[in-house]
Design an enzyme around this catalytic site. Structure first.
Site, mmCIF file in Angstrom:
data_model
loop_
_atom_site.group_PDB
_atom_site.id
_atom_site.type_symbol
_atom_site.label_atom_id
_atom_site.label_comp_id
_atom_site.label_asym_id
_atom_site.label_seq_id
_atom_site.Cartn_x
_atom_site.Cartn_y
_atom_site.Cartn_z
ATOM 1 N N LYS A 103 0.858 -1.181 0.000
ATOM 2 C CA LYS A 103 0.000 0.000 0.000
ATOM 3 C C LYS A 103 0.893 1.229 0.000
ATOM 4 C CE LYS A 103 -3.914 2.015 2.564
ATOM 5 N NZ LYS A 103 -4.853 1.778 3.686
ATOM 6 N N ASP A 199 -14.883 0.197 10.906
ATOM 7 C CA ASP A 199 -15.233 0.269 9.492
ATOM 8 C C ASP A 199 -15.420 -1.136 8.922
ATOM 9 O OD1 ASP A 199 -15.913 1.721 7.261
ATOM 10 O OD2 ASP A 199 -13.857 1.937 6.531
#
Length: 503
Positions: A103, A199
């Site tokens: 990432k 989340d």
């Protein structure tokens, strides 16, 4: 944080259709006097708008044909996903010769010299070690031709995100239970370590594409907005994704462990129906749960329907805890397995066992006892099965013990609860036992292996060669291990019952 993979080469959307940035609606004051405005930190609900924003801001792949190598080690090969904060690449780790997911954060979002949210994400990820959570392998700042770039290296998970899987249609209730079990286990680990996810949603759940005896193996990912349990949220905007927020988050209150349970309940309902529970705009979706409870799918087992209702209760105090949730999902899966066997539902009485004793040890016993030794610091751990009054057999042992503990007087007392002996030499009934006389045992702790119906399957015993006061940590480790062993016995008994229906 996301870890991504695809077994068929299709990209996994790194920001999912329902991921959030600051909501593209005017900030709304929360009801009931809430202080924060209703905004969402992550991205637009419109994937076309989000994709256009990303294309306009940064390329999704390197502009040149030459491969980009971070830290002289990670060769970026293809884009797996992209979002307003970062791109995720499939990469090759040249040092260890393995596939990883990298990432890479956009410099405008996470300046490499700032104490950014992404560094918090790295610290959260590094604290987690669980099969149902993606693993952080490395993190750093690369000084390359593209400038200073902050990156995280994660395990590569072959497969797809849940939101991609659901595009092909809903899951069976059993598959949704397998998924729910994994994520519940992962969340429970997060909460015990001290973090909330905040989340939980389909695009943050990866379904492994590796072959397994289980139909679904799930991992939770993306810890970018995780927060410490009990730490107040001082930000102006709500963090999370509108369609999966808990009622307390919508009202502007801080998230708590029960908030993650609520979000998981919505995900499981969506997995079974193939439809988002609270669809619509950011505002409409968020506030809908304040006025009504989720609609539970028809045609699912009543026990699963009741569990989903308790997961999505509006009051956090009314929701089921994660440990109990995982146990109930296991039991529901066993019930479903029995119903699929010829002859229909499981009989009320225990059928004859196919072969062998009804209760016997497994490799799980050995692993659990080794962990118990490490946690307690004792000399030996021994699991026995059977009735102390009628005789017991050693099912598994770990550590050094010169004699077997069968017949220990404390085992009968331990049928009703934990028995802790600090020095066996001072105990009139214990000091004549071979373990104490010839084996040098000085301290003994025992707890029952008690089934859900209160019957006792056996005993779990800790032995130490030195006198000791059994502290709370040792006692907790003993009782937790006993619960694991009982769960293992129960699952294997249920499988035997299911197999016996084939005869």
């Amino acid at each position: 944080m996301r870890a991504y993979g695809s077994h068929d080469g299709a990209p996994c959307d790194g920001a999912g259709e329902e991921d959030a940035v600051t909501a593209e609606v005017p900030p709304l004051r929360r009801p009931r006097g809430a202080a924060r405005a209703l905004g969402f930190r992550r991205r637009s609900a419109d994937p076309a708008v989000q994709a256009a924003d990303v294309r306009a801001s940064e390329p999704l792949a390197p502009a040149t044909t030459a491969p980009i190598v971070l830290a002289g080690r990670y060769e970026l090969r293809r884009v797996l996903g992209s979002g307003g904060e970062a791109n995720v690449y499939a990469a090759h780790d040249g040092l260890l010769g393995r596939e990883v997911a990298v990432k890479v954060f956009h410099s405008r979002v996470a300046p490499p010299d700032a104490g950014s949210l992404e560094r918090v994400e790295a610290r959260v990820s590094a604290s987690l070690n669980h099969y149902a959570l993606t693993t952080l392998l490395d993190a750093g700042i690369d000084e390359g031709p593209e400038g200073r770039q902050l990156y995280l290296v994660m395990e590569y998970v072959p497969g797809e995100a849940l939101n991609e899987r659901l595009r092909r249609g809903p899951m069976t209730p059993a598959d949704a239970c397998w998924l729910g079990f994994d994520i519940a286990e992962g969340l429970d680990h997060m909460h015990q370590v001290g973090f909330l996810h905040r989340d939980v949603k389909p695009s943050n759940i990866l379904i492994s594409g590796l072959r397994s005896a289980r139909p679904v193996v799930a991992k939770l990912t993306d810890f970018g907005i995780a927060a410490r349990v009990g730490e107040p949220d001082l930000s102006e905007f709500t963090t999370g994704t509108a369609a999966y927020l808990s009622p307390e988050q919508v009202e502007g209150l801080d998230a708590e462990p029960a908030s993650d349970v609520y979000s998981l309940g919505l995900v499981m309902i969506e997995a079974i129906t193939g439809r988002v529970v609270f669809p619509g705009s950011v505002t409409r979706s968020a506030f809908a749960r304040l006025d009504r409870d989720p609609e539970i799918p028809e045609g699912i087992p009543p026990r699963l329907a009741d569990l989903l209702r308790r997961m999505t209760a509006r009051r956090p105090a009314d929701r089921v805890g994660l440990y109990d949730l995982a146990v109930e999902l296991q039991q529901i899966l066993v019930d479903m397995l029995l119903e699929l066997r010829p002859g229909g539902a499981a009989p009320a009485a225990e059928p004859p066992v196919v072969d062998g004793p009804p209760q016997q040890a497994s490799a799980a016993f050995d692993a659990a006892l080794r962990l118990l030794l490490g946690a307690s610091g004792a000399t030996a751990a021994i699991a026995l099965l059977g009735d102390p009054a009628a005789g017991q057999t050693v099912a598994a042992r770990a550590g050094a013990a010169t004699a077997s503990p069968e017949g220990l007087p404390v085992l009968r007392a331990a049928r009703s609860g934990a028995v802790l002996v600090e020095d066996a030499w001072q105990d009139r009934d214990l000091r004549a036992h071979p373990l104490v006389l010839g084996g040098g045992v000085r301290a003994v702790a025992a707890v029952p292996l008690q089934n859900a119906d209160r019957t006792v399957a056996g005993s779990l015993v800790l032995l130490d060669r030195a006198p000791r006061a059994w502290d709370d940590a040792a006692r907790a480790a003993l009782e937790d291990t006993a619960a694991l062993l009982v769960a293992d016995l129960g699952l294997r008994r249920a499988v035997r019952r299911a197999l016996s229906l084939d005869d």
